[in-house]
Design a protein around this motif. Structure first.
Motif, PDB file in Angstrom:
ATOM      1  N   GLY A  15     -14.605   4.087 -17.529  1.00  0.00           N
ATOM      2  CA  GLY A  15     -15.049   4.482 -18.870  1.00  0.00           C
ATOM      3  C   GLY A  15     -14.349   3.798 -20.025  1.00  0.00           C
ATOM      4  O   GLY A  15     -14.589   4.145 -21.185  1.00  0.00           O
ATOM      5  N   PHE A  16     -13.491   2.816 -19.751  1.00  0.00           N
ATOM      6  CA  PHE A  16     -12.772   2.136 -20.830  1.00  0.00           C
ATOM      7  C   PHE A  16     -13.541   0.903 -21.301  1.00  0.00           C
ATOM      8  O   PHE A  16     -14.189   0.218 -20.510  1.00  0.00           O
ATOM      9  CB  PHE A  16     -11.378   1.703 -20.373  1.00  0.00           C
ATOM     10  CG  PHE A  16     -10.470   2.845 -20.022  1.00  0.00           C
ATOM     11  CD1 PHE A  16     -10.121   3.792 -20.968  1.00  0.00           C
ATOM     12  CD2 PHE A  16      -9.965   2.976 -18.732  1.00  0.00           C
ATOM     13  CE1 PHE A  16      -9.283   4.850 -20.653  1.00  0.00           C
ATOM     14  CE2 PHE A  16      -9.132   4.029 -18.398  1.00  0.00           C
ATOM     15  CZ  PHE A  16      -8.796   4.971 -19.357  1.00  0.00           C
ATOM     16  N   SER A  17     -13.424   0.601 -22.590  1.00  0.00           N
ATOM     17  CA  SER A  17     -14.072  -0.594 -23.143  1.00  0.00           C
ATOM     18  C   SER A  17     -13.304  -1.856 -22.730  1.00  0.00           C
ATOM     19  O   SER A  17     -12.156  -1.791 -22.291  1.00  0.00           O
ATOM     20  CB  SER A  17     -14.119  -0.510 -24.675  1.00  0.00           C
ATOM     21  OG  SER A  17     -12.804  -0.570 -25.203  1.00  0.00           O
ATOM     22  N   ARG A  18     -13.974  -3.012 -22.903  1.00  0.00           N
ATOM     23  CA  ARG A  18     -13.363  -4.311 -22.580  1.00  0.00           C
ATOM     24  C   ARG A  18     -12.081  -4.519 -23.396  1.00  0.00           C
ATOM     25  O   ARG A  18     -11.074  -5.023 -22.892  1.00  0.00           O
ATOM     26  CB  ARG A  18     -14.377  -5.415 -22.899  1.00  0.00           C
ATOM     27  CG  ARG A  18     -13.850  -6.837 -22.770  1.00  0.00           C
ATOM     28  CD  ARG A  18     -14.982  -7.828 -23.040  1.00  0.00           C
ATOM     29  NE  ARG A  18     -14.486  -9.179 -23.176  1.00  0.00           N
ATOM     30  CZ  ARG A  18     -14.074  -9.707 -24.321  1.00  0.00           C
ATOM     31  NH1 ARG A  18     -14.088  -8.976 -25.419  1.00  0.00           N
ATOM     32  NH2 ARG A  18     -13.639 -10.958 -24.376  1.00  0.00           N
ATOM     33  N   GLU A  19     -12.112  -4.108 -24.675  1.00  0.00           N
ATOM     34  CA  GLU A  19     -10.939  -4.292 -25.545  1.00  0.00           C
ATOM     35  C   GLU A  19      -9.725  -3.513 -25.045  1.00  0.00           C
ATOM     36  O   GLU A  19      -8.588  -3.989 -25.133  1.00  0.00           O
ATOM     37  CB  GLU A  19     -11.276  -3.863 -26.983  1.00  0.00           C
ATOM     38  CG  GLU A  19     -12.230  -4.770 -27.716  1.00  0.00           C
ATOM     39  CD  GLU A  19     -13.698  -4.459 -27.432  1.00  0.00           C
ATOM     40  OE1 GLU A  19     -14.562  -5.124 -28.031  1.00  0.00           O
ATOM     41  OE2 GLU A  19     -13.972  -3.546 -26.619  1.00  0.00           O
ATOM     42  N   ILE A  20      -9.965  -2.311 -24.515  1.00  0.00           N
ATOM     43  CA  ILE A  20      -8.858  -1.499 -23.996  1.00  0.00           C
ATOM     44  C   ILE A  20      -8.221  -2.183 -22.792  1.00  0.00           C
ATOM     45  O   ILE A  20      -6.987  -2.214 -22.648  1.00  0.00           O
ATOM     46  CB  ILE A  20      -9.342  -0.078 -23.622  1.00  0.00           C
ATOM     47  CG1 ILE A  20      -9.768   0.688 -24.883  1.00  0.00           C
ATOM     48  CG2 ILE A  20      -8.254   0.685 -22.867  1.00  0.00           C
ATOM     49  CD1 ILE A  20      -8.654   0.949 -25.876  1.00  0.00           C
ATOM     50  N   TRP A  21      -9.055  -2.775 -21.920  1.00  0.00           N
ATOM     51  CA  TRP A  21      -8.509  -3.481 -20.752  1.00  0.00           C
ATOM     52  C   TRP A  21      -7.699  -4.712 -21.168  1.00  0.00           C
ATOM     53  O   TRP A  21      -6.658  -5.008 -20.574  1.00  0.00           O
ATOM     54  CB  TRP A  21      -9.640  -3.876 -19.797  1.00  0.00           C
ATOM     55  CG  TRP A  21     -10.126  -2.724 -18.974  1.00  0.00           C
ATOM     56  CD1 TRP A  21     -11.314  -2.065 -19.077  1.00  0.00           C
ATOM     57  CD2 TRP A  21      -9.404  -2.058 -17.921  1.00  0.00           C
ATOM     58  NE1 TRP A  21     -11.388  -1.040 -18.166  1.00  0.00           N
ATOM     59  CE2 TRP A  21     -10.232  -1.005 -17.437  1.00  0.00           C
ATOM     60  CE3 TRP A  21      -8.146  -2.245 -17.347  1.00  0.00           C
ATOM     61  CZ2 TRP A  21      -9.842  -0.164 -16.399  1.00  0.00           C
ATOM     62  CZ3 TRP A  21      -7.755  -1.396 -16.310  1.00  0.00           C
ATOM     63  CH2 TRP A  21      -8.598  -0.370 -15.852  1.00  0.00           C
ATOM     64  N   ILE A  22      -8.155  -5.416 -22.201  1.00  0.00           N
ATOM     65  CA  ILE A  22      -7.406  -6.582 -22.676  1.00  0.00           C
ATOM     66  C   ILE A  22      -6.091  -6.140 -23.317  1.00  0.00           C
ATOM     67  O   ILE A  22      -5.039  -6.756 -23.101  1.00  0.00           O
ATOM     68  CB  ILE A  22      -8.255  -7.421 -23.657  1.00  0.00           C
ATOM     69  CG1 ILE A  22      -9.436  -8.050 -22.909  1.00  0.00           C
ATOM     70  CG2 ILE A  22      -7.405  -8.518 -24.323  1.00  0.00           C
ATOM     71  CD1 ILE A  22     -10.478  -8.677 -23.799  1.00  0.00           C
ATOM     72  N   LEU A  23      -6.134  -5.066 -24.092  1.00  0.00           N
ATOM     73  CA  LEU A  23      -4.893  -4.498 -24.651  1.00  0.00           C
ATOM     74  C   LEU A  23      -3.919  -4.128 -23.533  1.00  0.00           C
ATOM     75  O   LEU A  23      -2.708  -4.347 -23.647  1.00  0.00           O
ATOM     76  CB  LEU A  23      -5.207  -3.248 -25.475  1.00  0.00           C
ATOM     77  CG  LEU A  23      -5.534  -3.432 -26.960  1.00  0.00           C
ATOM     78  CD1 LEU A  23      -6.068  -2.133 -27.534  1.00  0.00           C
ATOM     79  CD2 LEU A  23      -4.299  -3.884 -27.727  1.00  0.00           C
ATOM     80  N   THR A  24      -4.462  -3.577 -22.466  1.00  0.00           N
ATOM     81  CA  THR A  24      -3.626  -3.208 -21.319  1.00  0.00           C
ATOM     82  C   THR A  24      -3.009  -4.445 -20.676  1.00  0.00           C
ATOM     83  O   THR A  24      -1.820  -4.453 -20.340  1.00  0.00           O
ATOM     84  CB  THR A  24      -4.473  -2.443 -20.279  1.00  0.00           C
ATOM     85  OG1 THR A  24      -5.063  -1.304 -20.910  1.00  0.00           O
ATOM     86  CG2 THR A  24      -3.617  -1.978 -19.113  1.00  0.00           C
ATOM     87  N   LEU A  25      -3.802  -5.503 -20.536  1.00  0.00           N
ATOM     88  CA  LEU A  25      -3.308  -6.745 -19.932  1.00  0.00           C
ATOM     89  C   LEU A  25      -2.192  -7.365 -20.756  1.00  0.00           C
ATOM     90  O   LEU A  25      -1.138  -7.732 -20.213  1.00  0.00           O
ATOM     91  CB  LEU A  25      -4.459  -7.749 -19.781  1.00  0.00           C
ATOM     92  CG  LEU A  25      -4.059  -9.164 -19.317  1.00  0.00           C
ATOM     93  CD1 LEU A  25      -3.483  -9.121 -17.903  1.00  0.00           C
ATOM     94  CD2 LEU A  25      -5.246 -10.119 -19.395  1.00  0.00           C
ATOM     95  N   ILE A  26      -2.398  -7.469 -22.072  1.00  0.00           N
ATOM     96  CA  ILE A  26      -1.358  -8.111 -22.897  1.00  0.00           C
ATOM     97  C   ILE A  26      -0.103  -7.245 -22.959  1.00  0.00           C
ATOM     98  O   ILE A  26       1.020  -7.748 -23.048  1.00  0.00           O
ATOM     99  CB  ILE A  26      -1.865  -8.459 -24.310  1.00  0.00           C
ATOM    100  CG1 ILE A  26      -2.106  -7.201 -25.155  1.00  0.00           C
ATOM    101  CG2 ILE A  26      -3.097  -9.339 -24.258  1.00  0.00           C
ATOM    102  CD1 ILE A  26      -2.068  -7.441 -26.636  1.00  0.00           C
ATOM    103  N   THR A  27      -0.297  -5.924 -22.878  1.00  0.00           N
ATOM    104  CA  THR A  27       0.869  -5.032 -22.855  1.00  0.00           C
ATOM    105  C   THR A  27       1.677  -5.246 -21.579  1.00  0.00           C
ATOM    106  O   THR A  27       2.910  -5.290 -21.618  1.00  0.00           O
ATOM    107  CB  THR A  27       0.423  -3.562 -22.952  1.00  0.00           C
ATOM    108  OG1 THR A  27      -0.322  -3.375 -24.149  1.00  0.00           O
ATOM    109  CG2 THR A  27       1.625  -2.623 -22.961  1.00  0.00           C
TER     110      THR A  27
END
Length: 408
Positions: A15-27
C-alpha cells in the motif's frame, strides 16, 4: 504455517507509494553509511585523546547544532517546502563530512560539529513532512515505521562495517564513507522523486492557521509527552556516547564487537517492528500507551547495566533497549504528527525533533559528567531513574489525551 507467517509479515509492506519506497531506499543508504556516530565518542577519546569533559562538550555542540538544524528544517519546510531542504541538507553535509576528518583541535571540532549538525539535521523535520505528503493518511504510521526500518537496517550494517573499517583503514575511512553515502542518497532522491506541489491556501485558511499558530505552545499533552520523549532520547543515546566506552573499559570489547551488538539491535527491529506496528494499528491500541511501555523498558535496560561482572548482560540489555525503541520511536513520531494543525506540520515536527537534539546534548554531557565524577555505576542508576520518570509522564499524557476524547 511458515508460509502464512511470511505472507502476514509481507502484507505489512503493502500500500505504499513509489515515493515512499524511494525515501526508504535513500534512508537505508544514508544510515548504512552513518558509521561516524556510533564511534564518535571513542574517536574523540582514544584517537584525539580528549578528556571525558572535552568529549562531553563536543557532543554538546553536536546536540546544539542538531537543535538549530531541526528548528530551521521545520520552519523552512513550512515556508519554502521540504523538497529543497532535504536536498540542500544531505548534499552539503556530505561534503562537510569529508572536511571534518581534518579538524583535530578541541575548539575547531566544537565549531565544526555545531555547523555540520545545523545543516545535517535540517533533513529530519523535512523528511517527516515529506512522509505526510507522499503517504496516504491511513498509511502514515506504517510509512514512518518503514523509514525507521530502513534506518535500523542501515544501522545493522553500518556499525559492524564501521568497526572493520577502523581496524583496517582507521577513523578517516568513516568520514569518507559517511560523506559519500549522504551525497549518493540525495542524488537518487533528486533524480527519482519529483517535488509534489502543495495547494496554495486561501485567505480564510490562512486566517485560521494564524489563529492556530500559538496552539503548539498551549498543547499541554504534547509538551508533557515531549519531556518523556526527551528522556527516552537521553537513555537511547547512551548507546552512542557512554556505552561504547564502557564496553572497552569494563569488558575490553573491540570496536567490531560493539558494532555487532548494535547490529543485533538492527536485525531484531528489521524482523519485528513492522509486525508490531501493524498489530497495534489493526487493534487500535493507543500510541501513547505504547510509548509509555517503551519508556519503562528503557529504564529496565539501563538498570541492567548495574550488573558489571558478566559480559552477557550487554546482550540482555540490548534486547530490552531494542524492544523499548520499537515501542517508543514509531509511535511517538506518529502521535506528534497527529497533534499538528494543517499547515503547521513542520513546526510541530521541528519541536518534536528538537527534543531529541536536546537529548543528544544532555545524554553526552550529563552521562560523561557523572562518569567522570562518580563512575559508570552511578550513571546507569541515574539513567534508569530518569526512565521511571518518563514512564510516569507517559501515564499522565495518556490520561490527558483520554480526557480530551471524553470532552469532544
Amino acid at each position: 504455517m511458515i508460509k502464512n507467517a511470511i505472507r502476514k509479515y509481507l502484507n505489512n509492506f503493502k500500500g505504499f507509494s513509489r515515493e515512499i519506497w524511494i525515501l526508504t531506499l535513500i534512508t537505508f543508504i544514508n544510515r548504512a553509511g552513518t558509521m561516524v556516530l556510533p564511534f564518535l565518542s571513542k574517536y574523540l577519546k582514544e584517537n584525539l585523546h580528549f578528556s571525558y569533559s572535552q568529549v562531553g562538550w563536543i557532543m554538546v555542540c553536536f546536540g546544539a547544532g542538531s537543535m538549530v538544524g531541526s528548528w530551521l528544517g521545520g520552519k523552512l519546510s513550512d515556508k519554502i517546502g521540504f523538497y529543497r531542504i532535504m536536498i540542500f541538507s544531505l548534499l552539503t553535509s556530505g561534503f562537510a563530512l569529508f572536511a571534518m576528518q581534518y579538524v583535530t583541535t578541541f575548539s575547531g571540532l566544537c565549531l565544526a560539529m555545531f555547523l555540520l549538525m545545523s545543516v545535517a539535521d535540517m533533513f529530519r523535520p523535512a523528511m517527516f513532512v515529506s512522509l505526510s505528503v507522499y503517504a496516504k493518511p491511513e498509511n502514515r504510521t506504517r510509512a514512518l515505521t518503514l523509514v525507521r526500518l530502513a534506518i535500523n537496517l542501515g544501522f545493522a550494517a553500518g556499525p559492524a562495517l564501521g568497526g572493520l573499517i577502523i581496524m583496517n583503514i582507521g577513523y578517516s575511512g568513516l568520514f569518507w564513507v559517511d560523506g559519500a553515502t549522504c551525497i549518493i542518497a540525495i542524488l537518487i532522491f533528486w533524480i527519482k522523486v519529483k517535488e509534489k506541489k502543495v495547494h496554495l491556501i486561501s485567505k480564510e485558511e490562512k486566517q485560521s492557521l494564524e489563529a492556530n499558530r500559538e496552539s503548539v505552545f498551549k498543547d499541554k499533552p504534547f509538551w508533557i509527552f515531549l519531556v518523556s520523549c526527551l528522556i527516552s532520547g537521553i537513555l537511547f543515546f547512551q548507546l552512542f556516547t557512554t556505552i561504547p566506552l564502557y564496553h572497552k573499559e569494563q569488558f575490553d570489547l573491540t570496536e567490531f564487537q560493539t558494532g555487532l551488538l548494535l547490529t543485533m539491535n538492527g536485525i531484531i527491529i528489521f524482523f519485528l517492528e513492522m509486525p508490531i506496528v501493524g498489530y497495534v494499528e489493526r487493534n487500535k491500541i493507543d500510541k501513547v500507551k505504547m510509548v509509555t511501555i517503551g519508556c519503562l523498558l528503557m529504564a529496565i535496560s539501563l538498570f541492567l547495566m548495574l550488573i558489571n561482572i558478566w559480559v552477557g548482560i550487554l546482550v540482555v540489555m540490548m534486547v530490552f533497549m531494542t524492544f523499548a525503541e520499537m515501542f517508543v520511536f514509531p509511535f511517538s513520531n506518529s502521535f506528534a504528527m497527529s497533534r499538528a494543525p494543517k499547515g503547521h506540520e513542520g513546526r510541530y515536527m521541528a519541536i518534536f525533533t528538537m527534543s531529541y537534539s536536546m537529548a543528544h546534548i544532555l545524554s553526552a554531557k550529563v552521562g560523561m559528567g557523572i562518569i567522570d565524577n562518580w563512575g559508570y555505576q552511578a550513571n546507569w542508576a541515574f539513567m534508569g531513574t530518569l526512565g521511571v520518570i518518563a514512564f510516569v509522564l507517559g501515564i499522565w499524557t495518556l490520561r490527558l489525551v483520554n480526557q480530551e476524547k471524553i470532552n469532544l
